[in-house]
Scaffold this motif. Structure first.
Motif, mmCIF file in Angstrom:
data_model
loop_
_atom_site.group_PDB
_atom_site.id
_atom_site.type_symbol
_atom_site.label_atom_id
_atom_site.label_comp_id
_atom_site.label_asym_id
_atom_site.label_seq_id
_atom_site.Cartn_x
_atom_site.Cartn_y
_atom_site.Cartn_z
ATOM 1 N N CYS A 189 19.640 76.967 37.778
ATOM 2 C CA CYS A 189 19.728 75.537 37.532
ATOM 3 C C CYS A 189 21.148 75.201 37.062
ATOM 4 C CB CYS A 189 18.700 75.126 36.491
ATOM 5 S SG CYS A 189 18.072 73.485 36.766
ATOM 6 N N ARG A 191 21.415 67.507 37.321
ATOM 7 C CA ARG A 191 20.878 68.856 37.135
ATOM 8 C C ARG A 191 20.080 69.179 38.390
ATOM 9 N NH1 ARG A 191 20.251 72.165 32.685
ATOM 10 N NH2 ARG A 191 18.436 73.503 32.765
ATOM 11 N N SER A 207 18.855 72.689 41.282
ATOM 12 C CA SER A 207 18.767 74.117 41.565
ATOM 13 C C SER A 207 19.815 74.468 42.603
ATOM 14 C CB SER A 207 17.385 74.465 42.097
ATOM 15 O OG SER A 207 17.371 75.798 42.576
#
Length: 132
Positions: free
Chosen positions: A8, A50, A52
């Motif tokens: 992440c 934010r 992945s």
């Protein structure tokens, strides 16, 4: 630590200060994409995102924003910062694609120990070692 938390990433995207309310609109735009969290800071003309690394890269997100009509900050240091992040994410994504090696196997270390001189060799003949 779970795989989801390991990859992440969090970054700031700074917008052109002359374009009004882009931060709020961009945060709303990115909130529509699955797997991206965005928080707007309109006073600073930026958003914090934010995501992945397995699903997105900052370059892809920036391209989507620009395609939608958002103007990124073009000051020198912002460009340098973005290019550095683009490069590091490319390396990280390449590393994520590589299979993991079993480094806990003692056979690896035994093999290396046997093949490399390690300074733990006694030149004393075997017959003399028994008597000493």
């Amino acid at each position: 630590m779970s795989k989801l938390l390991e990859d992440c990433i969090q970054h700031d995207i700074v917008f052109n200060p002359s374009a009004i309310e882009q931060a709020s609109a961009a945060a709303h735009f990115l909130a529509q994409l699955k797997g991206i969290q965005a928080q707007a800071f309109p006073a600073e003309h930026k958003i914090t995102i934010r995501y992945s690394l397995r699903d997105y890269a900052l370059l892809d997100i920036e391209q989507q924003l620009q395609h939608a009509g958002f103007e990124l900050d073009t000051h020198f240091w912002q460009k340098v910062k973005r290019e550095l992040v683009h490069y590091s994410e490319t390396v990280q994504r390449d590393n994520l694609a590589m299979p993991e090696h079993n480094l806990k196997s003692p056979q690896i270390y035994i093999h290396v120990w046997e093949k490399h001189p390690h300074g733990d060799h006694d030149d004393t003949p075997e017959e003399l070692r028994r008597y000493l």
